[in-house]
Design an enzyme around this catalytic site. Structure first.
Site, PDB file in Angstrom:
ATOM      1  N   CYS A 248       1.449  12.006  -3.313  1.00 21.28           N
ATOM      2  CA  CYS A 248       2.354  12.810  -2.489  1.00 21.28           C
ATOM      3  C   CYS A 248       2.089  12.603  -0.995  1.00 21.28           C
ATOM      4  O   CYS A 248       2.948  12.883  -0.172  1.00 21.28           O
ATOM      5  CB  CYS A 248       2.218  14.286  -2.850  1.00 21.28           C
ATOM      6  SG  CYS A 248       2.271  14.551  -4.628  1.00 21.28           S
TER       7      CYS A 248
ATOM      8  N   ALA B 263       0.204  13.692 -24.640  1.00 22.62           N
ATOM      9  CA  ALA B 263       0.778  13.030 -23.453  1.00 22.62           C
ATOM     10  C   ALA B 263       1.133  14.079 -22.408  1.00 22.62           C
ATOM     11  O   ALA B 263       1.492  15.217 -22.741  1.00 22.62           O
ATOM     12  CB  ALA B 263       2.009  12.223 -23.834  1.00 22.62           C
TER      13      ALA B 263
END
Ligand code: FAD
Length: 824
Positions: free
Chosen positions: A42, A280
């Protein structure tokens, strides 16, 4: 136990750390295809832009420090290329050597993330075209900028990352063009909220195209030519592609794990894939959205981190925690504004046929009387039966983050708009108001839900016909004069009770004011006076104007002309010549935090008390003030000396002028404007006969030459100019100069025009060429339409001297002061 993790950044590293904290005895190996782990994706745009100056700061952990802290093995440059679910082992390719080997697991966690979409467009792999996903991508962009010193960049795709890149590259000193295929930036927003971002971008000297796709890239003299769907091409030095991402689920798919409709890995509430021993997390999974109950993918760091923790808990404690899903709470800084959204936007709810009501409110970040208050626009969507909050969007300058988080918690907890109205917040003037913007949004929605008020959207009002609707502008006459919705009647709120008889009872009443507050009071008066079909324009004129005016600004940069509908940008183009200001006579006014019409009224009240020549410097934060102050100064005969915008703050310096008669100010019969559209000799003659006559009678005359009219003012001896194919074709087909013009009737292959010229000579009428010259000599203003020049391939060098190149705005500005306006 042996835990293997694929992917070592947001989701993967979090899972690994939590696994170790819960299970000291296990063996943990984290595989990462790249060279880095646990870095701040980010932060990458901000490192490119220079806000983050130290590259090392991007790395939360190094493979060594992470391995040591958590006593686990980190294998970088190691790609997991296959999974054998039956044998419970993975195949790993060592990217340094190319060797492959296998590793067994008890539990496997996949956190492979998402990859940027790169459509197979011609030339897309050319040097200078970049995507941004990871540190190597960042390094490539940084190196390119340092080595090649690009002056211009095209950012393709105006999502959150695209806009962050646009801002950062702009900060780095590059000229930025944004190209977006949709009709708006930032897809999670509704159009009316994105429109606020568009208008802000216009003030930032960034060029952007909407509704425009990219068709191909090609090399053009060491630069990149970006061909757009509109057939226009932009030459640039570099391109950043940020047209979206897709889940990196190839490995899972090849393994035979269930993949959903969105392309993401399907997981259950424990984040287990279709194989019980494989979990996941992150950008690669699809999960049921708690609001829509449909499968979606969330490409955000927060959910990936939280899922990692849940998975580790479930692996160590046996599916103890359930994942509730993400509502896509996101925030981004776009130049000076902060844009945030949570839940589901109205447009998506509409597409999914989920019943909802939208409501727009405009508030201030904190109490208006405390310095620094800045505007904040909020749109919420809620269920019409229960009032349950479904989505919220905010565009503002300050305090957007805390409000979006309140909305996010409210949606997650199934709160209603009634709950929003009652949310208890910490209040002191520097931070909020006694009714926080979140409360206001809730209260307005509650009124709608309970039938106390009915709202109508800007779209519905734009589509209204006067036949069945009656538009009432309840602002003051001064505000009304600055601009209103076409067809609206002005009945100021404080006078509405005296005018009830003039309002039709058989029509739908659309009531509006600046932001919706005064209109609400007016609606209540009308409803309680027996009017049944009464609607308040949601978000008021602020939303209506923002959404209805021009959104993109591609024409500004390319051609230096602007559409008349582009109210916000017009002001910014004007560079006022500063006359000296007597500082002793400078009065300072703070109108920050006041919503429209507060700043204008405050300015008017102050200026009315001043002597001619005295000056007021006013600071305001209402976005509409930028446009209004200009119009107001024009109408009232005061002089706008300077107009600037810094962040949310708009500063205007206004000099008190002689009071003017409004009727004269609006229609100055001393001016005349003509549009010369035709290249017929007779029509051109008529144009110049009138122009010369008008200037002789003391009028100021402007002629706007557009389309075929451009041929009238072409030079006879033209320099060599470079033209594209269309320009050459038009050039061949059109008259070369005024001498080659034909008659509109009875031209007879040129005979007619020759006869006309002979008759004119006999009768001692000046030739067209002489008329053109004498018009110029007498001061007639010639404006050639830039847009027509572009379309017809006419270059400025081909036109006679003393012709200004301008746009519709220039012409319209002249017509506003003209008593005569002719189209020839
Ligand atoms: P990632 O963090 O991308 O990690 C996946 C890793 O798996 C990659 O390093 C990849 O190399 C590795 N990998 C993939 N396949 C294999 C394999 N077969 N073998 C070994 N390794 C493999 N989100 C926000 O919430 N706010 C923001 O402001 C924000 N800004 C962003 C800015 C940029 C420029 C980018 C690119 C993303 C941004 N995001 C932001 C999104 C956020 O970074 C992601 O949502 C988050 O990182 C997803 O975590 P993840 O673990 O699923 O994937």
């Amino acid at each position: 136990m042996r835990y293997l993790i694929v992917g070592g950044v947001a989701g993967g590293a979090t899972t690994a750390a939590r696994l170790r904290r819960l299970d000291e005895a296990s063996e943990i190996i984290m595989f990462e295809r790249g060279a880095y782990i646990s870095y701040a994706n980010c932060g990458l745009p901000y490192y490119i832009g220079g806000t983050i100056s130290d590259r090392d700061k991007l790395f939360v952990q190094t493979p060594e420090s992470f391995g040591k802290r958590f006593n686990l093995e980190v294998r970088t440059l190691s790609e997991v290329v296959a999974i054998n679910c039956t044998a419970k082992h993975i195949t790993v390719k060592d990217l340094r050597t190319g060797n492959t080997y296998t590793e067994n697991y008890d539990k496997l966690v996949l956190s492979p993330g998402a990859e940027p979409v790169k459509p197979p467009l011609p030339g897309i792999n050319m040097e200078g075209i970049f995507t941004l996903r990871n540190v190597p991508d960042t390094d490539k962009i940084k190196t390119y900028i340092t080595e090649k010193n690009p002056r211009h960049v095209v950012v393709i795709g105006a999502g959150f990352i695209g806009l962050e890149m646009a801002e950062n590259l702009h900060q780095k000193g590059l000229r930025v063009t944004i190209v977006e295929m949709a009709d708006q930036v930032m897809n999670p927003l509704d159009y009316s909220m994105a429109a606020l971002v568009h208008q802000h971008l216009k003030t930032k000297n960034v060029e952007f195209y909407l509704n425009t796709a990219v068709a191909s890239f090609s090399k053009q003299h060491e630069r990149i030519s970006v061909l757009l769907s509109s057939s226009k091409s932009i030459e640039t030095d570099m391109v950043v592609l940020s047209i979206g991402v897709k889940p990196d689920s190839k490995l899972a798919e090849e393994t035979g794990l269930q993949i959903g409709q969105t392309g993401g890995i399907v997981v259950n509430e424990f984040l287990q894939t279709s194989d019980n021993d494989i979990y996941a997390v992150g950008d690669a999974i699809e999960f049921t959205n708690p609001v829509t109950r449909t499968s979606m993918i969330t490409y955000l760091a927060g959910p990936a981190n939280k899922q990692g923790r849940i998975v580790a808990d479930n692996i160590c404690m046996g599916n103890l925690r359930t994942y509730l899903g993400s509502i896509n709470t996101a925030i981004a800084k776009v130049f000076d504004v902060t844009v945030a959204s949570t839940g589901v936007a109205g447009k998506l709810l509409g597409k999914m046929n989920i019943p909802h009501i939208d409501s727009i409110t405009h508030s201030s970040s904190h109490a208006g009387y405390y310095p620094g208050a800045v505007p904040m626009s909020i749109k919420i969507s809620f269920a019409p039966d229960t009032g349950r909050l479904l989505g919220a969007q905010i565009v503002g300058f300050d305090g957007v983050d805390k409000r979006i988080d309140i909305f996010s918690s409210a949606i997650r907890n199934g709160a209603t708009v009634q709950d929003l109205a009652e949310i208890e917040h910490a209040y002191a003037p520097p931070y909020s108001s006694a009714k926080d913007p979140v409360n206001i949004a809730g209260m307005v929605a509650q009124n709608i839900l309970e039938g106390i008020t009915r709202v109508i959207s800007w779209r519905a009002v734009a589509a209204c016909t006067s036949e069945n609707n009656f538009l009432v502008d309840v602002r003051t006459p001064d505000e009304y004069q600055l601009g209103t919705i076409e067809g609206a009647v002005n009945i100021p709120l404080d006078e509405i009770r005296q005018h009830l008889d003039e309002i039709p009872r058989d029509k739908k009443l659309v009531v509006f004011c600046g932001i919706g507050l005064r209109a609400h009071v007016a609606c209540r008066i009308l409803m309680q006076s027996g009017f049944t079909e009464v609607f308040n324009l949601s978000g008021g004129l602020k939303t209506y104007e923002t959404a209805n005016q021009k959104q993109s600004n591609e024409d500004i940069f390319a051609n230096d002309y602007i559409g008349h509908d582009d109210n916000i940008y017009q002001g910014a183009k004007e560079k006022a010549v500063l006359k000296p200001i007597n500082m002793q006579k400078l009065h300072e006014l703070d109108a920050c935090g006041l919503q429209c019409p507060g700043p204008i009224l405050k300015l008017k009240q102050t200026i009315d008390k001043l002597d001619v020549g005295e000056v007021v410097k006013i600071r305001a934060t209402d976005a509409g003030f930028y446009k209004d102050v200009k119009a107001w100064a024009n109408i009232t005969g005061n002089e706008l000396v300077e107009l600037t915008q810094e962040g949310a703050q708009i500063t205007a310096i206004v000099r008190r002028g002689e009071p003017v008669n409004k009727a004269i100010a609006q229609r100055n019969s001393n001016n005349a404007t003509l549009i010369c559209f035709s290249d017929d000799l007779d029509k051109a003659l008529a144009t110049f006969v009138i122009a010369n006559g008008a200037i002789a009678s003391g009028k100021k005359v402007s002629i706007f030459f557009t389309f075929w009219g451009l041929n009238v003012i072409k030079r006879q001896q033209k320099p060599e100019v470079k033209k594209d194919v269309f320009g050459k074709m038009f050039g061949m087909m059109m008259p070369q100069s005024s001498r080659k013009l034909g008659l509109s009737k009875m031209n007879m292959a040129g005979m007619g025009s020759k006869m006309m010229r002979m008759v004119m000579k006999d009768k001692h009428v000046d030739t067209l060429e002489n008329m053109i010259q004498s018009a110029l000599n007498s001061g007639v203003e010639f404006i050639a339409c830039q847009m027509s020049m572009d379309v017809m391939g006419v270059k400025a060098e081909e036109l006679i001297d003393n012709v200004q190149i301008g746009g519709v705005a220039t012409y319209l500005e002249r017509t506003e002061n003209a008593g005569l306006n002719l189209f020839v």
